[in-house]
Write an enzyme that holds these catalytic residues in place. Sequence first.
Site, PDB file in Angstrom:
ATOM      1  N   LYS A 192       0.841  -1.204   0.000  1.00 51.31           N
ATOM      2  CA  LYS A 192       0.000   0.000   0.000  1.00 51.31           C
ATOM      3  C   LYS A 192       0.873   1.250   0.000  1.00 51.31           C
ATOM      4  O   LYS A 192       1.706   1.425   0.880  1.00 51.31           O
ATOM      5  CB  LYS A 192      -0.902  -0.031   1.240  1.00 51.31           C
ATOM      6  CG  LYS A 192      -1.693   1.258   1.518  1.00 51.31           C
ATOM      7  CD  LYS A 192      -2.609   1.096   2.735  1.00 51.31           C
ATOM      8  CE  LYS A 192      -3.294   2.403   3.109  1.00 51.31           C
ATOM      9  NZ  LYS A 192      -4.182   2.251   4.297  1.00 51.31           N
TER      10      LYS A 192
ATOM     11  N   ASP B 297      -2.926   9.883   4.044  1.00 51.47           N
ATOM     12  CA  ASP B 297      -4.310   9.432   4.197  1.00 51.47           C
ATOM     13  C   ASP B 297      -5.067  10.418   5.073  1.00 51.47           C
ATOM     14  O   ASP B 297      -5.020  10.348   6.292  1.00 51.47           O
ATOM     15  CB  ASP B 297      -4.337   8.022   4.812  1.00 51.47           C
ATOM     16  CG  ASP B 297      -5.762   7.482   4.930  1.00 51.47           C
ATOM     17  OD1 ASP B 297      -6.690   8.112   4.365  1.00 51.47           O
ATOM     18  OD2 ASP B 297      -5.940   6.441   5.599  1.00 51.47           O
TER      19      ASP B 297
ATOM     20  N   LYS C  84     -10.556  12.178   8.548  1.00 44.09           N
ATOM     21  CA  LYS C  84     -10.089  11.777   9.874  1.00 44.09           C
ATOM     22  C   LYS C  84     -10.071  12.974  10.821  1.00 44.09           C
ATOM     23  O   LYS C  84     -10.005  14.125  10.371  1.00 44.09           O
ATOM     24  CB  LYS C  84      -8.654  11.236   9.771  1.00 44.09           C
ATOM     25  CG  LYS C  84      -8.516   9.897   9.072  1.00 44.09           C
ATOM     26  CD  LYS C  84      -7.061   9.447   9.066  1.00 44.09           C
ATOM     27  CE  LYS C  84      -6.887   8.142   8.315  1.00 44.09           C
ATOM     28  NZ  LYS C  84      -7.503   6.983   8.979  1.00 44.09           N
TER      29      LYS C  84
ATOM     30  N   ASP D  24       1.441   6.175   5.770  1.00 43.21           N
ATOM     31  CA  ASP D  24       0.494   5.203   5.223  1.00 43.21           C
ATOM     32  C   ASP D  24       1.001   4.568   3.919  1.00 43.21           C
ATOM     33  O   ASP D  24       0.291   3.793   3.279  1.00 43.21           O
ATOM     34  CB  ASP D  24      -0.866   5.874   5.010  1.00 43.21           C
ATOM     35  CG  ASP D  24      -2.043   4.923   5.184  1.00 43.21           C
ATOM     36  OD1 ASP D  24      -1.863   3.861   5.808  1.00 43.21           O
ATOM     37  OD2 ASP D  24      -3.134   5.244   4.673  1.00 43.21           O
TER      38      ASP D  24
ATOM     39  N   ASP E 276     -12.437   6.379   3.832  1.00 43.24           N
ATOM     40  CA  ASP E 276     -11.209   6.177   4.611  1.00 43.24           C
ATOM     41  C   ASP E 276     -10.736   4.717   4.554  1.00 43.24           C
ATOM     42  O   ASP E 276      -9.639   4.396   5.001  1.00 43.24           O
ATOM     43  CB  ASP E 276     -11.463   6.607   6.064  1.00 43.24           C
ATOM     44  CG  ASP E 276     -10.181   6.868   6.834  1.00 43.24           C
ATOM     45  OD1 ASP E 276      -9.099   6.872   6.202  1.00 43.24           O
ATOM     46  OD2 ASP E 276     -10.265   7.072   8.057  1.00 43.24           O
TER      47      ASP E 276
ATOM     48  N   GLU F  29      -9.440   3.139   2.147  1.00 41.36           N
ATOM     49  CA  GLU F  29      -8.887   3.305   0.802  1.00 41.36           C
ATOM     50  C   GLU F  29      -7.787   2.306   0.477  1.00 41.36           C
ATOM     51  O   GLU F  29      -7.526   2.038  -0.698  1.00 41.36           O
ATOM     52  CB  GLU F  29      -8.365   4.742   0.620  1.00 41.36           C
ATOM     53  CG  GLU F  29      -6.946   5.009   1.142  1.00 41.36           C
ATOM     54  CD  GLU F  29      -6.792   4.834   2.639  1.00 41.36           C
ATOM     55  OE1 GLU F  29      -7.810   4.888   3.361  1.00 41.36           O
ATOM     56  OE2 GLU F  29      -5.655   4.612   3.109  1.00 41.36           O
TER      57      GLU F  29
ATOM     58  N   ARG G  15      -7.566  -0.966   0.883  1.00 44.00           N
ATOM     59  CA  ARG G  15      -8.081  -2.156   0.197  1.00 44.00           C
ATOM     60  C   ARG G  15      -8.486  -1.829  -1.236  1.00 44.00           C
ATOM     61  O   ARG G  15      -8.409  -2.676  -2.115  1.00 44.00           O
ATOM     62  CB  ARG G  15      -9.259  -2.733   1.011  1.00 44.00           C
ATOM     63  CG  ARG G  15     -10.357  -1.736   1.249  1.00 44.00           C
ATOM     64  CD  ARG G  15     -11.213  -2.056   2.475  1.00 44.00           C
ATOM     65  NE  ARG G  15     -10.550  -1.702   3.729  1.00 44.00           N
ATOM     66  CZ  ARG G  15     -11.095  -1.868   4.928  1.00 44.00           C
ATOM     67  NH1 ARG G  15     -12.310  -2.383   5.044  1.00 44.00           N
ATOM     68  NH2 ARG G  15     -10.440  -1.525   6.007  1.00 44.00           N
TER      69      ARG G  15
HETATM   70  N1  BES Z   1      -4.407   4.056   7.088  1.00 48.04           N
HETATM   71  C1  BES Z   1      -5.546   3.711   7.860  1.00 48.04           C
HETATM   72  C2  BES Z   1      -5.252   2.643   8.927  1.00 48.04           C
HETATM   73  C3  BES Z   1      -4.311   3.036  10.032  1.00 48.04           C
HETATM   74  C4  BES Z   1      -4.799   3.427  11.261  1.00 48.04           C
HETATM   75  C5  BES Z   1      -2.947   2.924   9.871  1.00 48.04           C
HETATM   76  C6  BES Z   1      -3.932   3.741  12.282  1.00 48.04           C
HETATM   77  C7  BES Z   1      -2.065   3.248  10.892  1.00 48.04           C
HETATM   78  C8  BES Z   1      -2.572   3.646  12.103  1.00 48.04           C
HETATM   79  C9  BES Z   1      -6.645   3.145   6.955  1.00 48.04           C
HETATM   80  O1  BES Z   1      -6.675   3.675   5.673  1.00 48.04           O
HETATM   81  C10 BES Z   1      -7.939   3.499   7.592  1.00 48.04           C
HETATM   82  O2  BES Z   1      -8.249   4.651   7.666  1.00 48.04           O
HETATM   83  N2  BES Z   1      -8.673   2.473   8.021  1.00 48.04           N
HETATM   84  C11 BES Z   1      -9.938   2.648   8.631  1.00 48.04           C
HETATM   85  C12 BES Z   1     -10.891   1.676   7.973  1.00 48.04           C
HETATM   86  C13 BES Z   1     -12.347   1.909   8.335  1.00 48.04           C
HETATM   87  C14 BES Z   1     -12.840   3.224   7.757  1.00 48.04           C
HETATM   88  C15 BES Z   1     -13.160   0.758   7.794  1.00 48.04           C
HETATM   89  C16 BES Z   1      -9.789   2.327  10.119  1.00 48.04           C
HETATM   90  O3  BES Z   1      -9.024   1.426  10.469  1.00 48.04           O
HETATM   91  O4  BES Z   1     -10.400   3.026  10.906  1.00 48.04           O
HETATM   92 ZN    ZN Z   2      -4.911   4.368   4.933  1.00 50.40          ZN
HETATM   93 MN    MN Z   3      -7.803   5.417   5.495  1.00 53.45          MN
END
Ligand code: BES
Ligand code: ZN
Ligand code: MN
Length: 500
Positions: free
Chosen positions: A267, A272, A279, A290, A349, A351, A353
Site C-alpha cells: 500500500k 491518508d 479523519k 500510510d 477512509d 482506501e 483495500r
Molecule cells: N491508514 C488507515 C489505517 C491506520 C490506522 C494505519 C492507524 C495506521 C494507524 C486506513 O486507511 C484506515 O483509515 N482504516 C480505517 C478503515 C475503516 C474506515 C473501515 C480504520 O481502520 O479506521
Molecule cells: Zn490508509
Molecule cells: Mn484510510
Amino acid sequence: MDIRVVEGNIAEIEASAVVVNIFEGVTEPGGAAAEIDKKLDGAITALVADGEIKGKRGEFTLIHTLGRLPATRVVVAGLGKSDDLTLDVVRGVAGGAGRFVRSKHVASFASVLHGAGAGGIDAEDCAQAMAEGTVMGLYRFDKYKSKSDTDPVEEITLVTLSGDGIGQIESRVEKGEIIAEAVALCRDMSNEPANTMTPTAMAEHALEVARDTGMEIEVLDRDKMAELGMGSLLGVAQGSSEPPKLIVLKYHGDPDDEDNSLGILGKGITFDSGGLDIKGAAGMLTMKGDMAGGASIIGAMGAIARIKPKVNVVGIVPATENMPGGKAQRPGDVVRAMNGKTIEIGNTDAEGRLVLADAVCYARSLGLTRLVDVATLTGAVVVALGDLAIGAFGNNREWTDQIIEAGANVGERIWELPTYPEYQRQYRSDIADIKNTGERGGGAITGAMIIGEFADDAAWAHLDIAGTAKTSRNSGYTPKGATGTPVRTLVELAESVSSS
Ligand code: BES
Ligand code: ZN
Ligand code: MN
C-alpha cells in the site's frame, strides 16, 4: 559507515572503544570480556559484584581504560540470560551498543561477535546479525535537522576469533549491510513528510533502486491505469492533485522457470486524510506513514536484486494520496476494479483495500500465483495486536505458514487471524458486488478479506502493519520512527521460495 572484519584478540586492539559482553546472572565475565577484565585488574568483576553490571539486555556500561589497554574505552553490553540468546538478541544488542557508543561521541569502535563461540551461535550467522543490528540501530532520520547532537559513526571493526574463516564472515557482513540498507531506505521513505514523499517521489526512489541494481521497472500513470480499467485505485486518487503512480519492479532471478515467481505488493498511500470521510486531527497526524507497506516493497526489491536468489519477484506499489478535493470520491459511489468487480464505497477512509484491489488484479494479469501484500490497513489490527506483531491473513495454509516462518527466522513477529467465509456477509452490498467496509468487530479481518476477493485462485496472504510500521521509542535495533518492517521478512521469503 564502514564495517570491516579483523581476526584477533579484542584486548589488543587500538580503538576509541571496544565492545564486549556479559550474560545476565554470571559472577565472572567470560571470553573476550574476561581477558579485558584481567588487564583492567578485575574492574568488570568488581562492577558485577557491586551490582552495577547485571548483564541484562539493554544494559551498557562504560569503563575508561586510562592506559591499561590499547583501547580508550570498554563498553560492557548485557546479553540477557544465556538460555534466551537468539540471533535477534544479537541484532538488538549490536544496535543498542552502536547508539550507546555514538552517544559518547565516539566515531569508530570495535566489537566482538556477541554470542558467537561461548554463546553457541554460529560465527557466520552472528556476523550477519551484527552488521544488520548495528546499521539498523544507528539509523537516524536527521536530514531536516540543522545540526545533530552527535557525529555519525564512521567505522566499525568486528573482531573474530582466528579460525572463524574471514572470507565467509566478510560476505555475510556484506549481506547484512545490504539488508540493513534496504530497511533504511524503507524507513527513510516512511519518515519523509508527505509534502515531499509524493507518489511521484516514491516512483523516483524505485527508479533509483532499479538503476542501481539493473532491475526492470515500469511506472504506470493515470492514463495507463484508466486504460487498464483500474477504477478502484483511480477512485481513491481522484480527490488529490498529486498524480497517482503504479510502480512495478521486476527481478528475474530464474528466467528459465516463469512458474518460480512471487508477487509482493504494498500500500502506497502517501497521505491518508481519510478523504471525504475525513479523519480527526489525532488520527490524521501520523498518516504520512500510510505508504510504509509500499516502501517496504521498494526496499526489499533492492535487497533481493543484490542478493540474487534463484526466483522471480515482482514488486507492485499502488501509490496515491487519499484527499478530500473537489473531485474526491463520495461515500455511496460505486467503482469498478480491473477484473470487473464492482465496489460500493462504504467509507472513503477504507482506501487501502481499494488501491490494493487493483494492484492484486494487476499481479494476477501478470500470471503471478503466489502473492503477499503489505499494508498499514486498519486501526483494528492495532487494537488486536498492538505494536508487537504484524497481523497475517490468507487463503492458503502453506503459503501463509511460509511467510510466518520467514518472519520468525528474521525476528519479525507475525500472528495469524482467521478469514472464515462467514465474515463475507459483513461486506455485502445492496447495489454492487461488494462494499469496502464491514462492521466494527473484526475490522482487520474484513479489510484483509476484501483484498483477498481479488486474488481469485492465487495463493494470497496479507500482512497488516498498521501497528508495527512505526515505534514511539528507541529499542535495540529499532530507533524511534519508522521501523522498516517487514523488509527483512520479504527478503527472507524470496530466499525461502528460491530454495524450496
Ligand atoms: N491508514 C488507515 C489505517 C491506520 C490506522 C494505519 C492507524 C495506521 C494507524 C486506513 O486507511 C484506515 O483509515 N482504516 C480505517 C478503515 C475503516 C474506515 C473501515 C480504520 O481502520 O479506521
Ligand atoms: Zn490508509
Ligand atoms: Mn484510510
